[in-house]
Design a protein around this motif. Structure first.
Motif, short mmCIF file in Angstrom:
data_model
loop_
_atom_site.label_atom_id
_atom_site.label_comp_id
_atom_site.label_asym_id
_atom_site.label_seq_id
_atom_site.Cartn_x
_atom_site.Cartn_y
_atom_site.Cartn_z
N ARG A 76 -2.53 45.95 -37.35
CA ARG A 76 -2.79 46.83 -38.49
C ARG A 76 -1.96 48.11 -38.46
O ARG A 76 -2.09 48.95 -39.33
N SER A 77 -1.11 48.25 -37.45
CA SER A 77 -0.36 49.50 -37.28
C SER A 77 1.08 49.38 -37.72
O SER A 77 1.65 48.30 -37.77
N ASP A 78 1.68 50.53 -38.02
CA ASP A 78 3.12 50.61 -38.25
C ASP A 78 3.85 50.95 -36.96
O ASP A 78 4.97 50.50 -36.73
N VAL A 79 3.20 51.76 -36.12
CA VAL A 79 3.79 52.20 -34.86
C VAL A 79 2.77 52.02 -33.75
O VAL A 79 1.58 52.28 -33.93
N CYS A 80 3.22 51.57 -32.58
CA CYS A 80 2.37 51.41 -31.41
C CYS A 80 2.86 52.34 -30.31
O CYS A 80 4.06 52.37 -30.01
N VAL A 81 1.93 53.06 -29.71
CA VAL A 81 2.25 53.94 -28.59
C VAL A 81 1.70 53.29 -27.32
O VAL A 81 0.48 53.18 -27.16
N LEU A 82 2.59 52.82 -26.46
CA LEU A 82 2.16 52.26 -25.18
C LEU A 82 1.86 53.40 -24.22
O LEU A 82 2.74 54.21 -23.92
N VAL A 83 0.62 53.47 -23.75
CA VAL A 83 0.20 54.55 -22.86
C VAL A 83 0.24 54.05 -21.41
O VAL A 83 -0.33 53.02 -21.08
N ILE A 84 0.93 54.82 -20.57
CA ILE A 84 1.05 54.49 -19.15
C ILE A 84 0.39 55.59 -18.34
O ILE A 84 0.52 56.78 -18.65
N ASP A 85 -0.33 55.20 -17.31
CA ASP A 85 -1.03 56.15 -16.45
C ASP A 85 -0.03 56.82 -15.51
O ASP A 85 0.57 56.15 -14.66
N GLY A 86 0.14 58.14 -15.65
CA GLY A 86 1.09 58.88 -14.83
C GLY A 86 0.72 58.93 -13.36
O GLY A 86 1.58 59.13 -12.50
#
Length: 433
Positions: free
Chosen positions: A253-263
């Motif tokens: 359902r998104s136009d953009v995906c932000v992949l979140v990585i644990d720092g």
């Protein structure tokens, strides 16, 4: 979106049925080894209707002790599913394993369709009635090997699905995807609390998603958050493959995906798997390294992280990275500009004359390699679609396109046009097509 899962004992053909239903996606090729291996999720499209599908490992039920990992995965899939396809072997009689799986599914209280595989002739078709003994109302016969019975199965699975219209068509929608506990929901909260005006909270179209409409620089945006694991307990949350389902729902359902990585934890192979779904879906992409507040030496750490990210994600050099802290909201201001850039580039339309000039120059600089005395000729190039940009090449023989030369052309296009943050599709068509 409706979710369907495949359940059954080993070697009944679940994966073959899964592959028949999803069909192979060939539009965007991921060259990195391993990231699309062992695919357990997919999206099925049939007559402008869509649903998610989950494949699971075979459940051994010959003893009282199921394989614990496989059983846990099956339970997770059942929990997520609206409909369960209970796959049995049409060449065998109902076994004790089938009966134990039947008992497990009865307790789940979900809609169950018994799918009898290996039904490829009339005699076997007559035998499927024996499987009503399992106690479920609907029994359908298929042959994964010969592609039989799938029209009837798909008609049944989609009979109550409406053709979904695009929501908020002109508003940028973005989601955060990633492993459990990397800070996806915290990042959305931090983003919305950064001097933003929340317009409204709207229940999402999936049962565990929340859409939040907000303003940034006087423009409206929609952030899609997923509610996380419903069951509590570390064991449930550590089955990371199954966090992919929520990511898939949000990606769709998104136009953009932000992949979140644990720092703190760093990058693992599973991050690539999650990213691969966004790439295959053709979405704009940003990678965010969260928990930047835990870094002891930010200047040195940012250098080290950039090197690591470039190595781990070398197969997608067009994706930009941001380093943020959801906890302290440090560097949160760097996130939205990258999301907007990825969105705009994902929708970008390239001028045909300029595109042809770029390809002509690229061919003059490095002509295609010959194969058996034949050489690829490119007659004309144009953009034929967007979201993501799709470039179509009219050629003499598309079979002469070598993978390395395709990558070369993509690199030349990216050098000439700003396409940061988006995959692109290269399609080759024979002049006669």
């Amino acid at each position: 979106m409706k979710t369907v899962c495949l359940i059954g004992k080993p070697n009944v053909g679940k994966s073959s049925i899964f592959n028949r239903l999803i069909k192979e996606k060939k539009s965007i090729i991921l060259s990195e080894p391993g990231i699309t291996r062992d695919r357990i999720y997919g999206t099925v499209e049939y007559k402008n209707k869509k649903f998610n599908i989950i494949d699971t490992g075979g459940i051994h039920g010959e003893s009282d002790n199921f394989d614990k990992d496989i059983l846990l995965q099956a339970e997770l899939a059942i929990d997520e599913a609206d409909t369960i396809l209970f796959v049995v072997d049409g060449l065998e009689e109902i076994s004790s394993s089938d009966k134990k799986i039947r008992n497990m599914l009865k307790k789940a209280g979900k809609e169950v369709i018994v799918v009898v595989n290996k039904i490829d002739n009339q005699k076997r078709k007559d035998n499927i009635y024996a499987y009503y003994e399992l106690g479920f109302e609907t029994v359908l016969g298929v042959s994964a090997e010969h592609n039989l019975g799938f029209k009837e199965l798909l008609e049944y699975l989609t009979k109550n699905i409406s053709e979904v219209e695009e929501e908020y068509e002109e508003i940028l929608k973005f989601c955060f995807i990633g492993r459990p506990n990397v800070g996806k929901s915290s990042l959305i909260n931090a983003l919305l609390n950064e001097e933003r005006t929340i317009v409204s909270d709207v229940a999402g179209t999936t049962r565990d998603a929340i859409d939040t409409r907000f303003k940034y620089d006087n423009n409206e945006y929609i952030a899609i958050d997923t509610a996380g694991m419903r069951k509590k307990g570390r064991v449930y949350e550590t089955v990371e493959k199954y966090s992919l389902l929520r990511s898939m729902k949000a990606i769709e359902r998104s136009d953009v995906c932000v992949l979140v990585i644990d720092g703190e934890q760093g990058i693992i192979e599973h991050d690539k798997h999650i990213l691969s779904y966004a790439i295959e879906a053709g979405k704009g992409i940003v990678i965010a390294v969260n928990k930047w507040d835990t870094m002891k030496d930010p200047n040195e750490d940012i250098k080290r992280w950039k090197m690591e990210l470039e190595v781990y994600f070398k197969f997608v050099p067009y994706i930009n990275f941001v380093f943020v802290s959801a906890k302290t909201r440090k560097r949160i201001h760097t996130l939205m500009p990258e999301i907007i850039k990825a969105y705009e580039n994902n929708r970008k339309e390239l001028k045909t004359s300029l595109l042809n000039d770029v390809i002509t120059d690229a061919v003059n600089l490095h002509e295609p390699p010959s194969y058996k005395g034949k050489r690829l000729k490119i007659y004309f190039t144009s953009q034929t679609d967007s979201r993501p940009p799709k470039i179509t090449f009219n050629v003499n023989n598309k079979k002469l396109v070598h993978f390395s030369y395709e990558r070369y052309l993509e690199n030349k296009i990216r050098e000439a046009f700003d396409l940061e943050g988006t995959p692109i599709i290269l399609q080759f068509k024979n002049k006669s097509e």
